[in-house]
Design an enzyme around this catalytic site. Structure first.
Site, PDB file in Angstrom:
ATOM      1  N   SER A  66       0.846  -1.202   0.000  1.00 16.78           N
ATOM      2  CA  SER A  66       0.000   0.000   0.000  1.00 16.78           C
ATOM      3  C   SER A  66       0.880   1.250   0.000  1.00 16.78           C
ATOM      4  CB  SER A  66      -0.922   0.002   1.227  1.00 16.78           C
ATOM      5  OG  SER A  66      -0.185  -0.208   2.418  1.00 16.78           O
ATOM      6  N   LYS A 133       4.396 -11.609   3.078  1.00 19.16           N
ATOM      7  CA  LYS A 133       2.971 -11.766   2.768  1.00 19.16           C
ATOM      8  C   LYS A 133       2.812 -11.832   1.255  1.00 19.16           C
ATOM      9  CE  LYS A 133      -0.256  -8.333   3.517  1.00 19.16           C
ATOM     10  NZ  LYS A 133      -0.840  -8.104   2.176  1.00 19.16           N
ATOM     11  N   GLU A 202      -9.317  -9.555   3.617  1.00 16.06           N
ATOM     12  CA  GLU A 202      -9.673  -8.167   3.289  1.00 16.06           C
ATOM     13  C   GLU A 202     -11.017  -8.125   2.584  1.00 16.06           C
ATOM     14  OE1 GLU A 202      -6.546  -5.927   1.420  1.00 16.06           O
ATOM     15  OE2 GLU A 202      -7.830  -4.179   1.107  1.00 16.06           O
TER      16      GLU A 202
END
Ligand code: KIV
Length: 287
Positions: A66, A133, A202
């Site tokens: 992000s 991740k 998510e």
């Protein structure tokens, strides 16, 4: 509410508390999970913020891709490179040496084959990460197994997987229909069998996130997935209300009435631990 480190804020913050805190390990995270303690995770991209988060008792720091949107101003996470991720991992690891730092494998750094994924994960671990991740299910379990076999802890990521935003048709809730839900349940089981220790969920409906948290053998960390996961994560800049562009509906502005970034982060940790965040009714993801 504003607090200085010396005032402390036991049990979740303050310099004295941080100094006496042992380094976070996967073993400790598993013990917390087994004891039913919620895990508080936030994104971090720089040393100063990482130090503050560690001081406030955030359990895990995610160097998320992000950062492509938050730090670099891109419209998606896709342009972020492995070199850029490694740079930010180093910054965060130096700022928060006792924290559990996990780092996103960026788009294009693990999709080609297992050898590419191992090389990319090794670069992030050498930069200071303790876990990597990666996004998606179906094709990812062999990659997860190869990393775990080589001593690299893995966090998987299902639901809205931002690196696939163009295939998914935007930032939408996933797993709403029966077939989508069944696919996610199967993928979570497979990722668990492959050895993923953690799973970010998510933008999935709250009831499905609760089911996934039972199916998956490790820790589930929700973002826009209701309150029944084993922990929560938010993008730091979202909860501080300095997001570029529209803010996701599930985000709470922890700066409201907080007075300082420290107070906002302390409130986040407190509310995740107590279950006061997220509020399912308010955020509307309960089925
Ligand atoms: O990149 C990131 O910050 C993430 C979180 C939104 C979970 O993957």
């Amino acid at each position: 509410m504003s607090e200085s480190p010396s005032q402390g804020s036991a049990p979740y913050g303050g310099a004295a508390a941080a100094a006496s805190r042992k380094p976070m390990t996967l073993h400790r995270l598993r013990s917390m999970h087994e004891a039913g303690e919620k895990i508080a995770m936030l994104t971090a991209y720089d040393a100063a913020s990482a130090a503050l988060l560690e001081d406030c008792g955030v359990d895990c720091l995610l160097v998320g891709d992000s950062l492509g949107m938050v730090m670099q101003g891109h419209a998606s996470t896709l342009p972020v490179s492995l070199e850029q991720m490694s740079y930010h991992v180093g910054c965060v690891a130096r700022g928060a040496p006792r924290s559990w730092v996990l780092a996103d494998l960026p788009f294009g750094s693990y999709q080609a084959d297992v050898a590419q994924a191992v090389r990319s994960a090794a670069a992030l671990m050498q930069a200071g990460a303790q876990m990597v991740k990666l996004e998606g299910g179906g094709w990812t379990p062999p990659v997860v197994a190869a990393l775990v076999e080589r001593g690299i802890p893995v966090c998987a990521h299902l639901g809205l997987t931002p690196q696939s935003v163009h295939a998914l048709g935007g930032y939408r809730i996933q797993g709403r229909d029966e077939q989508g839900a069944r696919t996610l349940l199967r993928q979570a089981r497979e990722l668990g069998q492959a050895g993923a220790a953690m799973l970010v969920l998510e933008l999935v409906p709250s009831d499905l996130a609760a089911q996934l948290s039972v199916e998956f053998p490790g820790m589930t960390i929700g973002i826009g997935a209701g309150a029944r996961t084993h922990g929560q994560v938010l993008v730091l800049h979202d909860m501080l209300d300095i997001t570029l562009g529209p803010k996701p509906r599930f985000v709470r502005n922890f700066m409201l009435g907080a007075g300082s970034m420290r107070a906002a982060v302390l409130a986040y940790v407190r509310d995740v631990k107590s279950g006061a965040f997220p509020d399912e009714a308010l955020h509307g993801y309960a089925a």
